[in-house]
Scaffold this motif. Structure first.
Motif, short mmCIF file in Angstrom:
data_model
loop_
_atom_site.label_atom_id
_atom_site.label_comp_id
_atom_site.label_asym_id
_atom_site.label_seq_id
_atom_site.Cartn_x
_atom_site.Cartn_y
_atom_site.Cartn_z
N VAL A 20 39.69 -14.18 -50.11
CA VAL A 20 40.43 -14.16 -48.85
C VAL A 20 40.04 -15.41 -48.07
CG1 VAL A 20 40.97 -12.86 -46.75
CG2 VAL A 20 40.32 -11.64 -48.86
N ILE A 21 41.02 -16.26 -47.79
CA ILE A 21 40.76 -17.52 -47.08
C ILE A 21 41.60 -17.53 -45.82
CG2 ILE A 21 40.68 -20.02 -47.22
CD1 ILE A 21 40.86 -19.77 -50.26
N ASP A 22 40.96 -17.50 -44.67
CA ASP A 22 41.67 -17.62 -43.40
C ASP A 22 41.76 -19.09 -43.00
OD1 ASP A 22 42.29 -14.90 -42.99
OD2 ASP A 22 40.25 -14.51 -42.29
N ASP A 23 42.77 -19.39 -42.15
CA ASP A 23 43.04 -20.78 -41.75
C ASP A 23 43.21 -21.67 -42.98
OD1 ASP A 23 42.75 -20.06 -39.00
OD2 ASP A 23 40.59 -20.15 -39.25
N PHE A 24 44.03 -21.21 -43.90
CA PHE A 24 44.14 -21.83 -45.22
C PHE A 24 44.76 -23.21 -45.18
CE2 PHE A 24 46.62 -22.15 -49.31
CZ PHE A 24 45.53 -22.31 -50.16
N ALA A 25 45.87 -23.36 -44.47
CA ALA A 25 46.59 -24.64 -44.43
C ALA A 25 46.35 -25.32 -43.09
CB ALA A 25 48.08 -24.42 -44.65
N PRO A 26 46.29 -26.66 -43.08
CA PRO A 26 46.01 -27.35 -41.81
C PRO A 26 47.16 -27.30 -40.82
CG PRO A 26 46.40 -28.93 -43.59
CD PRO A 26 46.32 -27.58 -44.22
N ASP A 27 48.40 -27.08 -41.27
CA ASP A 27 49.56 -27.09 -40.36
C ASP A 27 50.53 -25.97 -40.74
OD1 ASP A 27 51.50 -27.73 -38.51
OD2 ASP A 27 52.24 -29.49 -39.63
N TYR A 34 50.21 -16.12 -46.42
CA TYR A 34 51.04 -15.46 -45.41
C TYR A 34 51.34 -16.43 -44.27
CZ TYR A 34 49.19 -11.33 -47.82
OH TYR A 34 48.83 -10.41 -48.76
N LEU A 35 52.62 -16.51 -43.90
CA LEU A 35 53.04 -17.47 -42.88
C LEU A 35 53.83 -16.83 -41.74
CD1 LEU A 35 53.94 -20.51 -45.17
CD2 LEU A 35 52.11 -20.40 -43.45
N SER A 36 53.75 -15.52 -41.59
CA SER A 36 54.40 -14.86 -40.45
C SER A 36 53.39 -14.79 -39.30
CB SER A 36 54.87 -13.46 -40.82
OG SER A 36 55.88 -13.52 -41.81
N PRO A 37 53.72 -15.33 -38.12
CA PRO A 37 52.74 -15.34 -37.02
C PRO A 37 52.25 -13.97 -36.61
CG PRO A 37 54.52 -16.88 -36.57
CD PRO A 37 54.93 -16.11 -37.79
N GLU A 38 53.08 -12.95 -36.76
CA GLU A 38 52.66 -11.60 -36.37
C GLU A 38 51.84 -10.92 -37.46
OE1 GLU A 38 56.66 -11.27 -38.37
OE2 GLU A 38 55.67 -12.63 -36.94
N GLY A 39 51.59 -11.59 -38.56
CA GLY A 39 50.81 -10.99 -39.65
C GLY A 39 51.72 -10.32 -40.65
N GLY A 40 52.19 -9.14 -40.32
CA GLY A 40 53.14 -8.45 -41.18
C GLY A 40 52.45 -7.72 -42.33
N ASP A 41 53.21 -7.52 -43.40
CA ASP A 41 52.76 -6.69 -44.51
C ASP A 41 51.92 -7.49 -45.50
OD1 ASP A 41 54.16 -4.54 -43.45
OD2 ASP A 41 56.00 -5.05 -44.53
N GLY A 42 50.84 -6.86 -45.97
CA GLY A 42 49.93 -7.52 -46.89
C GLY A 42 50.23 -7.22 -48.35
N THR A 43 49.16 -7.08 -49.14
CA THR A 43 49.27 -6.88 -50.58
C THR A 43 48.40 -5.70 -50.99
OG1 THR A 43 49.69 -9.23 -50.94
CG2 THR A 43 48.91 -7.95 -52.84
N ILE A 82 44.19 1.38 -54.68
CA ILE A 82 42.75 1.21 -54.62
C ILE A 82 42.31 0.22 -53.55
CG2 ILE A 82 42.31 1.95 -56.98
CD1 ILE A 82 42.28 -0.98 -57.82
N ARG A 83 43.23 -0.59 -53.05
CA ARG A 83 42.90 -1.51 -51.97
C ARG A 83 44.18 -2.06 -51.38
NH1 ARG A 83 38.17 -5.29 -51.01
NH2 ARG A 83 38.90 -6.59 -49.29
N THR A 84 44.19 -2.25 -50.07
CA THR A 84 45.24 -3.01 -49.41
C THR A 84 44.58 -4.10 -48.58
OG1 THR A 84 46.75 -1.12 -49.29
CG2 THR A 84 47.17 -2.96 -47.79
N GLU A 85 44.98 -5.33 -48.84
CA GLU A 85 44.47 -6.44 -48.04
C GLU A 85 45.54 -6.83 -47.03
OE1 GLU A 85 41.58 -8.72 -46.61
OE2 GLU A 85 41.36 -7.44 -48.37
N PRO A 86 45.25 -6.70 -45.73
CA PRO A 86 46.29 -6.95 -44.72
C PRO A 86 46.66 -8.42 -44.64
CG PRO A 86 44.17 -6.52 -43.67
CD PRO A 86 43.98 -6.24 -45.12
N ALA A 87 47.90 -8.65 -44.25
CA ALA A 87 48.35 -10.01 -43.98
C ALA A 87 47.78 -10.48 -42.64
CB ALA A 87 49.87 -10.07 -43.95
N ARG A 88 47.65 -11.79 -42.55
CA ARG A 88 47.26 -12.43 -41.29
C ARG A 88 47.84 -13.84 -41.34
NH1 ARG A 88 41.00 -13.58 -39.29
NH2 ARG A 88 41.53 -14.94 -37.54
N TYR A 89 48.28 -14.33 -40.20
CA TYR A 89 48.89 -15.66 -40.15
C TYR A 89 47.94 -16.71 -40.73
CZ TYR A 89 51.31 -19.73 -38.11
OH TYR A 89 51.98 -20.92 -37.91
N ASN A 90 48.44 -17.47 -41.69
CA ASN A 90 47.72 -18.55 -42.36
C ASN A 90 46.54 -18.04 -43.19
OD1 ASN A 90 47.62 -21.27 -43.05
ND2 ASN A 90 46.24 -21.81 -41.37
#
Length: 220
Positions: A15-22, A114-123, A173-181
């Protein structure tokens, strides 16, 4: 970056947050992109990425793959695109209603960004109840699909809709939530599905829909 594990088999999940610079620039590029219906059972639309995206992100992907998967070769891109889930639940094919794997070999790694600012649905990740499999590699492939075919022919066809949790055939067995970037990396042989909620409007508009980058990589 953090490295988690999935289920009893302990498969790595990066899980990598702040993945892309822009990320805002990626959203702007997607807003002008030409989306078209996806192939290979993806329940939505896809469009080409900017050329610089993977060149910028591949060094970070390589670092993560070495740490989590012990794959130290240079990542080779098998496929990569913007992706938006947009097919209504009632229009899904049977394969689109089930967890799936994207490849059967250890070298293949999946990326979801994930690129939705509100987060949305994960995996979400799943275990097949009949076999106990959480992953399907080449050695398990025939047995898994024989069991699944038998289950489908004896009343196991899932009702229309996205996989939201446990079913008679599969245990979540697991849900990883979405988060912007946020980006996820996992082996393509993990049984998984988009965790698409009933509240998702399923818009194909990149400004409104569940905008992601999905990529499949081969790493020696």
């Amino acid at each position: 970056m953090r490295i988690e594990t999935i289920g009893a088999e302990g498969q790595p999940l990066v899980v990598i947050d702040d993945f892309a610079p822009d990320p805002a620039g990626l959203r702007a590029f997607a807003a002008a992109a030409d989306f078209s219906p996806a192939l290979n059972h993806y329940p939505g639309v896809r469009a080409a990425l900017p050329e610089a995206y993977l060149a910028t992100q591949l060094p970070l992907i390589a670092e993560a793959a070495a740490a989590a998967f012990e794959r130290r070769g240079a990542p080779r891109v098998v496929d990569a695109s913007f992706s938006i889930v947009s097919i209504p639940p009632g229009a899904l094919t049977i394969p689109q209603r089930l967890p799936h794997v994207d490849a059967f070999t250890e070298d293949r790694i999946a990326l979801v960004h994930y690129l939705s600012p509100e987060g949305g649905d994960g995996t979400a990740f799943f275990r097949h109840r009949a076999t106990g499999f959480e992953t399907v590699n080449a050695a398990r492939r025939d047995l898994f699909f024989r069991h699944l075919d038998t289950e489908m022919r004896h009343g196991g066809v899932p009702p229309p809709g996205y996989m939201l949790g446990d079913t008679p055939l599969f245990e979540r067995i697991r849900t990883e939530p979405a988060r912007y970037n946020r980006a996820l990396l996992y082996r393509s042989w993990n049984l998984h599905s988009g965790a698409i909620s009933a509240a998702n409007p399923l818009s194909a508009d990149p400004a409104q829909g569940r905008l992601t980058v999905t990529a499949f990589l081969s790493i020696d």
